[in-house]
Design a protein around this motif. Structure first.
Motif, mmCIF file in Angstrom:
data_model
loop_
_atom_site.group_PDB
_atom_site.id
_atom_site.type_symbol
_atom_site.label_atom_id
_atom_site.label_comp_id
_atom_site.label_asym_id
_atom_site.label_seq_id
_atom_site.Cartn_x
_atom_site.Cartn_y
_atom_site.Cartn_z
ATOM 1 N N ALA A 159 0.831 -1.208 0.000
ATOM 2 C CA ALA A 159 0.000 0.000 0.000
ATOM 3 C C ALA A 159 0.862 1.252 0.000
ATOM 4 O O ALA A 159 0.538 2.242 -0.681
ATOM 5 N N ASN A 160 1.973 1.220 0.746
ATOM 6 C CA ASN A 160 2.898 2.361 0.754
ATOM 7 C C ASN A 160 3.519 2.572 -0.627
ATOM 8 O O ASN A 160 3.635 3.705 -1.116
ATOM 9 N N PHE A 161 3.915 1.467 -1.271
ATOM 10 C CA PHE A 161 4.543 1.560 -2.590
ATOM 11 C C PHE A 161 3.557 2.123 -3.620
ATOM 12 O O PHE A 161 3.910 2.973 -4.447
ATOM 13 N N ILE A 162 2.311 1.655 -3.575
ATOM 14 C CA ILE A 162 1.303 2.138 -4.517
ATOM 15 C C ILE A 162 1.051 3.632 -4.310
ATOM 16 O O ILE A 162 0.913 4.399 -5.274
ATOM 17 N N SER A 163 1.009 4.077 -3.031
ATOM 18 C CA SER A 163 0.793 5.501 -2.751
ATOM 19 C C SER A 163 1.935 6.352 -3.281
ATOM 20 O O SER A 163 1.720 7.449 -3.831
ATOM 21 N N ASN A 164 3.175 5.827 -3.117
ATOM 22 C CA ASN A 164 4.336 6.580 -3.601
ATOM 23 C C ASN A 164 4.432 6.587 -5.127
ATOM 24 O O ASN A 164 5.102 7.451 -5.700
ATOM 25 N N ASN A 165 3.791 5.618 -5.777
ATOM 26 C CA ASN A 165 3.815 5.527 -7.246
ATOM 27 C C ASN A 165 2.400 5.641 -7.817
ATOM 28 O O ASN A 165 2.050 4.953 -8.775
ATOM 29 N N TRP A 166 1.615 6.489 -7.198
ATOM 30 C CA TRP A 166 0.196 6.597 -7.550
ATOM 31 C C TRP A 166 -0.012 7.001 -9.011
ATOM 32 O O TRP A 166 -0.927 6.516 -9.680
ATOM 33 N N THR A 167 0.835 7.892 -9.491
ATOM 34 C CA THR A 167 0.664 8.402 -10.865
ATOM 35 C C THR A 167 1.489 7.643 -11.893
ATOM 36 O O THR A 167 1.435 7.960 -13.087
ATOM 37 N N ASN A 168 2.229 6.631 -11.443
ATOM 38 C CA ASN A 168 3.108 5.909 -12.369
ATOM 39 C C ASN A 168 2.444 4.688 -13.002
ATOM 40 O O ASN A 168 3.074 4.006 -13.821
ATOM 41 N N TYR A 169 1.203 4.434 -12.593
ATOM 42 C CA TYR A 169 0.542 3.235 -13.135
ATOM 43 C C TYR A 169 -0.970 3.442 -13.029
ATOM 44 O O TYR A 169 -1.469 4.107 -12.113
ATOM 45 N N SER A 170 -1.697 2.857 -13.971
ATOM 46 C CA SER A 170 -3.166 2.941 -13.942
ATOM 47 C C SER A 170 -3.703 1.824 -13.049
ATOM 48 O O SER A 170 -4.191 0.784 -13.527
ATOM 49 N N TRP A 171 -3.596 2.015 -11.746
ATOM 50 C CA TRP A 171 -3.982 0.973 -10.786
ATOM 51 C C TRP A 171 -5.472 0.643 -10.857
ATOM 52 O O TRP A 171 -5.861 -0.511 -10.693
ATOM 53 N N ALA A 172 -6.278 1.652 -11.102
ATOM 54 C CA ALA A 172 -7.723 1.421 -11.116
ATOM 55 C C ALA A 172 -8.167 0.557 -12.282
ATOM 56 O O ALA A 172 -9.269 -0.011 -12.261
#
Length: 369
Positions: A159-172
């Motif tokens: 969750a921390n990694f995703i928050s730090n890379n929020w704009t680097n991938y289309s997670w949704a």
């Protein structure tokens, strides 16, 4: 942590946590508000428990007298104590049952804190695996154990990694994720709540992030101890009862100190907030219920006094009626005793009694010629 059943139990808690997080945008504030909601929900249930504890505290002197009276007969003491509780309408176990409920709340809360993607966000294990694979493509390295399983707090790191890379991938866009995924901010007052305080001990640095992390379990233990003192006083326990509970009151804070050191700081923050709300609840309920019980006891005492006076009046009235009845009864006239002869025929000459022991001879003093 405890299978499908545990996940079902965690669902309502996770829903409240998500609501608080959506309102505040702060992970720490959501934990504090969550503990407030739990405290308010528990108030109606705690009232019955508190009532039993306060009434037991008021009986401490009578209990001490029974203990002294039956010091050499524990069976008789237990019987008399049970009868005392029955007369006063007290359930000794009524105050203990609800005290264990907070422990049942901590267990699912720990799962929510430990696995924020599955429990807090409500994302399936399959979608979580897809998130992990996407994160690994960006350089994320998942913590794994020797048996190949993921570490206890691997989802926190993810969750921390995703928050730090929020704009680097289309997670949704990942299947099963959608708008459930949240950009988590675990920092609260510049303290990372996703870390374990024991980490700060191992790599201590003189900065607030490390100091604050260490202070969380210390404050959790201190607040827990203060709460036990407030509970004892609000229950009206005597000094002897407080002394007998001293070991328990020390063990609980020490247990919270250990748990909050080895678990994420988020759990320690919840523990602190829960203790603070608990102190306010115990103080407020203690005063309210004590006043109510005092009023009930005064009313009962007034009724007993009124009943005693009524019995006295009835006894006086009955005695007066009995005296009046006795006065109306005709009195018996006693016949005077007849004065008969002083002696029997054998002890009388004519009408003159004579002394016994000597027979009467009329010619005793006659002289013979």
């Amino acid at each position: 942590m405890f299978g499908a059943f545990g996940k079902i139990i965690s669902l309502p808690f996770a829903a409240v946590m998500r609501l608080m997080y959506s309102i505040t945008g702060s992970y720490g504030l959501s934990l504090i508000l969550f503990s407030l909601v739990v405290t308010l929900i528990m108030v109606p249930f705690q009232m019955k428990s508190k009532r039993s504890m306060v009434r037991m505290g008021k009986l401490s002197n009578r209990q001490a007298e029974l203990q002294k009276q039956y010091a050499n007969n524990q069976q008789k003491y237990q019987e008399e104590l049970a009868r005392l509780y029955q007369e006063e309408g007290i359930n000794p176990m009524g105050g203990c049952l609800w005290s264990f409920i907070p422990m049942f709340i901590i267990v699912p809360l720990y799962s929510i804190i430990r696995q924020p993607i599955v429990y807090f966000m409500g994302i399936s294990e399959t979608a979580c695996g897809a998130l992990r694979e996407a994160a690994e493509s960006l350089g994320y390295v998942a913590e794994t154990l020797s048996n190949g399983a993921y570490g206890a707090y691997e989802q926190v790191d993810l969750a921390n990694f995703i928050s730090n890379n929020w704009t680097n991938y289309s997670w949704a866009d990942i299947e099963g994720v959608g708008d459930k995924l949240l950009r988590m901010h675990f920092s609260f007052l510049d303290v990372d709540l996703s870390l374990q305080p024991q980490v700060a001990i191992k790599s201590f640095a003189p900065e607030w992030a490390m100091i604050g992390l260490i202070l969380i379990p210390v404050l959790a233990a201190a607040m827990n101890y203060v709460q036990t003192i407030i509970i004892s006083k609000s229950n009206g326990q005597s000094e002897e009862q407080q002394k007998s509970m001293r070991m328990v009151n020390i063990m609980m804070p020490l247990m919270s100190l250990w748990f909050c050191f080895v678990m994420p700081a988020a759990l320690g923050l919840y523990w602190i907030a829960n203790s603070v709300w608990g102190m306010l609840r115990e103080y407020t309920l203690g005063r309210f219920i004590t006043k109510k019980i005092d009023a009930e006891e005064e009313e009962r005492a007034a009724k007993r006094e009124a009943a005693r006076k009524l019995r006295m009046e009835e006894a006086k009235k009955k005695a007066q009626e009995q005296r009046e009845t006795e006065a109306k009864k005709p009195r018996k006239i006693q016949q005077p005793k007849s004065s008969g002869p002083a002696t029997t025929e054998a002890g009388r000459v004519d009408n003159r009694p004579y002394a016994r022991g000597r027979s009467y001879r009329a010619d005793r003093y006659d002289t013979e010629e």
